[in-house]
Scaffold this motif. Sequence first.
Motif, PDB file in Angstrom:
ATOM      1  N   ARG A  52       0.811  -1.222   0.000  1.00  0.00           N
ATOM      2  CA  ARG A  52       0.000   0.000   0.000  1.00  0.00           C
ATOM      3  C   ARG A  52       0.842   1.268   0.000  1.00  0.00           C
ATOM      4  NH1 ARG A  52      -4.155  -1.757  -2.116  1.00  0.00           N
ATOM      5  NH2 ARG A  52      -5.102   0.279  -1.661  1.00  0.00           N
ATOM      6  N   THR A  53       2.147   1.142   0.255  1.00  0.00           N
ATOM      7  CA  THR A  53       2.989   2.341   0.272  1.00  0.00           C
ATOM      8  C   THR A  53       3.059   2.994  -1.111  1.00  0.00           C
ATOM      9  OG1 THR A  53       4.976   0.987  -0.083  1.00  0.00           O
ATOM     10  CG2 THR A  53       4.388   1.512   2.196  1.00  0.00           C
ATOM     11  N   TYR A  54       2.894   2.177  -2.168  1.00  0.00           N
ATOM     12  CA  TYR A  54       2.885   2.741  -3.523  1.00  0.00           C
ATOM     13  C   TYR A  54       1.716   3.719  -3.683  1.00  0.00           C
ATOM     14  CZ  TYR A  54       6.218  -0.915  -4.870  1.00  0.00           C
ATOM     15  OH  TYR A  54       7.315  -1.727  -4.969  1.00  0.00           O
ATOM     16  N   TYR A  55       0.568   3.319  -3.179  1.00  0.00           N
ATOM     17  CA  TYR A  55      -0.629   4.152  -3.290  1.00  0.00           C
ATOM     18  C   TYR A  55      -0.520   5.387  -2.393  1.00  0.00           C
ATOM     19  CZ  TYR A  55      -2.608   0.057  -5.584  1.00  0.00           C
ATOM     20  OH  TYR A  55      -2.849  -0.985  -6.444  1.00  0.00           O
ATOM     21  N   GLU A  56       0.057   5.211  -1.219  1.00  0.00           N
ATOM     22  CA  GLU A  56       0.227   6.345  -0.309  1.00  0.00           C
ATOM     23  C   GLU A  56       1.172   7.375  -0.914  1.00  0.00           C
ATOM     24  OE1 GLU A  56       1.603   4.544   3.254  1.00  0.00           O
ATOM     25  OE2 GLU A  56      -0.310   3.527   3.687  1.00  0.00           O
ATOM     26  N   ALA A  57       2.256   6.912  -1.523  1.00  0.00           N
ATOM     27  CA  ALA A  57       3.202   7.827  -2.159  1.00  0.00           C
ATOM     28  C   ALA A  57       2.559   8.536  -3.341  1.00  0.00           C
ATOM     29  CB  ALA A  57       4.442   7.061  -2.623  1.00  0.00           C
ATOM     30  N   ALA A  58       1.754   7.789  -4.116  1.00  0.00           N
ATOM     31  CA  ALA A  58       1.079   8.391  -5.263  1.00  0.00           C
ATOM     32  C   ALA A  58       0.067   9.444  -4.801  1.00  0.00           C
ATOM     33  CB  ALA A  58       0.379   7.311  -6.076  1.00  0.00           C
ATOM     34  N   ALA A  59      -0.651   9.153  -3.722  1.00  0.00           N
ATOM     35  CA  ALA A  59      -1.630  10.109  -3.192  1.00  0.00           C
ATOM     36  C   ALA A  59      -0.943  11.378  -2.705  1.00  0.00           C
ATOM     37  CB  ALA A  59      -2.422   9.466  -2.061  1.00  0.00           C
ATOM     38  N   ILE A  60       0.213  11.235  -2.081  1.00  0.00           N
ATOM     39  CA  ILE A  60       0.970  12.403  -1.617  1.00  0.00           C
ATOM     40  C   ILE A  60       1.421  13.254  -2.800  1.00  0.00           C
ATOM     41  CG2 ILE A  60       3.121  13.129  -0.500  1.00  0.00           C
ATOM     42  CD1 ILE A  60       2.823  10.707   1.351  1.00  0.00           C
ATOM     43  N   ASP A  61       1.770  12.583  -3.911  1.00  0.00           N
ATOM     44  CA  ASP A  61       2.201  13.303  -5.115  1.00  0.00           C
ATOM     45  C   ASP A  61       1.031  13.891  -5.895  1.00  0.00           C
ATOM     46  OD1 ASP A  61       4.826  12.773  -4.578  1.00  0.00           O
ATOM     47  OD2 ASP A  61       4.909  10.966  -5.823  1.00  0.00           O
ATOM     48  N   ALA A 118      -1.682  12.116  -7.173  1.00  0.00           N
ATOM     49  CA  ALA A 118      -2.278  11.238  -8.180  1.00  0.00           C
ATOM     50  C   ALA A 118      -3.745  10.973  -7.856  1.00  0.00           C
ATOM     51  CB  ALA A 118      -1.518   9.914  -8.250  1.00  0.00           C
ATOM     52  N   THR A 119      -4.580  11.005  -8.875  1.00  0.00           N
ATOM     53  CA  THR A 119      -5.998  10.702  -8.691  1.00  0.00           C
ATOM     54  C   THR A 119      -6.193   9.184  -8.601  1.00  0.00           C
ATOM     55  OG1 THR A 119      -6.412  10.573 -11.076  1.00  0.00           O
ATOM     56  CG2 THR A 119      -6.616  12.748 -10.030  1.00  0.00           C
ATOM     57  N   LYS A 120      -7.403   8.764  -8.236  1.00  0.00           N
ATOM     58  CA  LYS A 120      -7.690   7.336  -8.156  1.00  0.00           C
ATOM     59  C   LYS A 120      -7.489   6.666  -9.511  1.00  0.00           C
ATOM     60  CE  LYS A 120      -8.871   6.214  -3.931  1.00  0.00           C
ATOM     61  NZ  LYS A 120      -8.110   5.159  -3.195  1.00  0.00           N
ATOM     62  N   TRP A 121      -7.941   7.327 -10.558  1.00  0.00           N
ATOM     63  CA  TRP A 121      -7.788   6.766 -11.899  1.00  0.00           C
ATOM     64  C   TRP A 121      -6.313   6.603 -12.255  1.00  0.00           C
ATOM     65  CZ3 TRP A 121     -10.125   3.983 -15.291  1.00  0.00           C
ATOM     66  CH2 TRP A 121      -9.678   3.955 -16.614  1.00  0.00           C
ATOM     67  N   GLN A 122      -5.496   7.578 -11.916  1.00  0.00           N
ATOM     68  CA  GLN A 122      -4.067   7.484 -12.178  1.00  0.00           C
ATOM     69  C   GLN A 122      -3.422   6.367 -11.362  1.00  0.00           C
ATOM     70  OE1 GLN A 122      -3.132  11.606 -11.259  1.00  0.00           O
ATOM     71  NE2 GLN A 122      -2.832  12.100 -13.430  1.00  0.00           N
ATOM     72  N   GLN A 123      -3.883   6.186 -10.145  1.00  0.00           N
ATOM     73  CA  GLN A 123      -3.361   5.094  -9.315  1.00  0.00           C
ATOM     74  C   GLN A 123      -3.717   3.735  -9.912  1.00  0.00           C
ATOM     75  OE1 GLN A 123      -4.317   5.513  -5.098  1.00  0.00           O
ATOM     76  NE2 GLN A 123      -4.229   7.733  -5.265  1.00  0.00           N
ATOM     77  N   ILE A 124      -4.933   3.646 -10.454  1.00  0.00           N
ATOM     78  CA  ILE A 124      -5.368   2.387 -11.059  1.00  0.00           C
ATOM     79  C   ILE A 124      -4.568   2.074 -12.314  1.00  0.00           C
ATOM     80  CG2 ILE A 124      -7.289   1.278 -12.270  1.00  0.00           C
ATOM     81  CD1 ILE A 124      -9.155   2.724 -10.283  1.00  0.00           C
ATOM     82  N   THR A 125      -4.405   3.077 -13.185  1.00  0.00           N
ATOM     83  CA  THR A 125      -3.735   2.858 -14.471  1.00  0.00           C
ATOM     84  C   THR A 125      -2.217   2.763 -14.355  1.00  0.00           C
ATOM     85  OG1 THR A 125      -3.765   5.260 -14.879  1.00  0.00           O
ATOM     86  CG2 THR A 125      -5.586   3.951 -15.778  1.00  0.00           C
ATOM     87  N   LYS A 126      -1.643   3.423 -13.369  1.00  0.00           N
ATOM     88  CA  LYS A 126      -0.177   3.463 -13.240  1.00  0.00           C
ATOM     89  C   LYS A 126       0.375   2.498 -12.199  1.00  0.00           C
ATOM     90  CE  LYS A 126      -0.011   6.813 -16.241  1.00  0.00           C
ATOM     91  NZ  LYS A 126       0.481   6.547 -17.621  1.00  0.00           N
ATOM     92  N   ILE A 127      -0.471   2.037 -11.283  1.00  0.00           N
ATOM     93  CA  ILE A 127       0.015   1.148 -10.227  1.00  0.00           C
ATOM     94  C   ILE A 127      -0.712  -0.200 -10.259  1.00  0.00           C
ATOM     95  CG2 ILE A 127       0.315   0.834  -7.746  1.00  0.00           C
ATOM     96  CD1 ILE A 127       0.413   3.862  -7.447  1.00  0.00           C
TER      97      ILE A 127
END
Length: 250
Positions: A136-145, A147-156
């Motif tokens: 989940r740290t990938y998503y936490e880092a993306a959220a801090i940067d 990133a939207t939910k859609w970007q998290q889905i498509t990029k992670i």
Amino acid sequence: MGFANFKYLFSTTDAFIITRNTICYNVVFIVVNLVMAVAVAIILSEMTSKWKKFYQSAILLPYLISYVIISYLVFAFLSTENGFINNSILKPLGLDTVSWYTEKKYWPFILVLVNTWRCVGYNCIIYLSTILGFDRTYYEAAAIDGATKWQQITKITIPMLRPTMIMLTLMAVGRIFYSDFGLFYQVPRNSGTLLSVTNTIDTYVYRGLLELGDISMSAAAGVYQSLVGFVLVLGANLLVRRIDKDSALF
């Protein structure tokens, strides 16, 4: 005499139809089930509702239901005289009722819909369990940067889910010459009018056994399906190796 059994599958004009139906339906099933299963798994992974466990169980339930029961459920919707669609939808709208079990043009869509409803839940659970195991740290880092939910889905999510998607797809490709007997025989209620769009290798062999009682021919069909499936798995895996070696099974 052994090789003579293989002639049965190719000695009539039905050979092209049953091979076409088997392959085309399975290709559509693979694509639709992959997209739907991944989409539903991602939706469930993002849910925080207390009903999440209930939704997971409800999605998996159709996979556990016998095709005998499913055929009656479909009949309850499609029956010409008492079906839900004709009596509760078409008639109130002033539209003509449809004799579903004699109209071939509807059945490719009906079969895809029934197969998706039944099978998506099983693949979805596999994808969901994979997603829940991601760091989940990938998503936490993306959220801090930002990133939207859609970007998290498509990029992670989807890139990390790709090995599982490839594995399940390769397994499905290996069975592309097999059809779900219950889906193609019981759901259309063995309607002779629909054979051109519902007859596959498995149902054709079954009907041949009923008429001829030739067990050797049935065994030959099984060998034929297994060999073609093996070759397809090797070919698909070779293609994956050329594109992304790390994602190949072997």
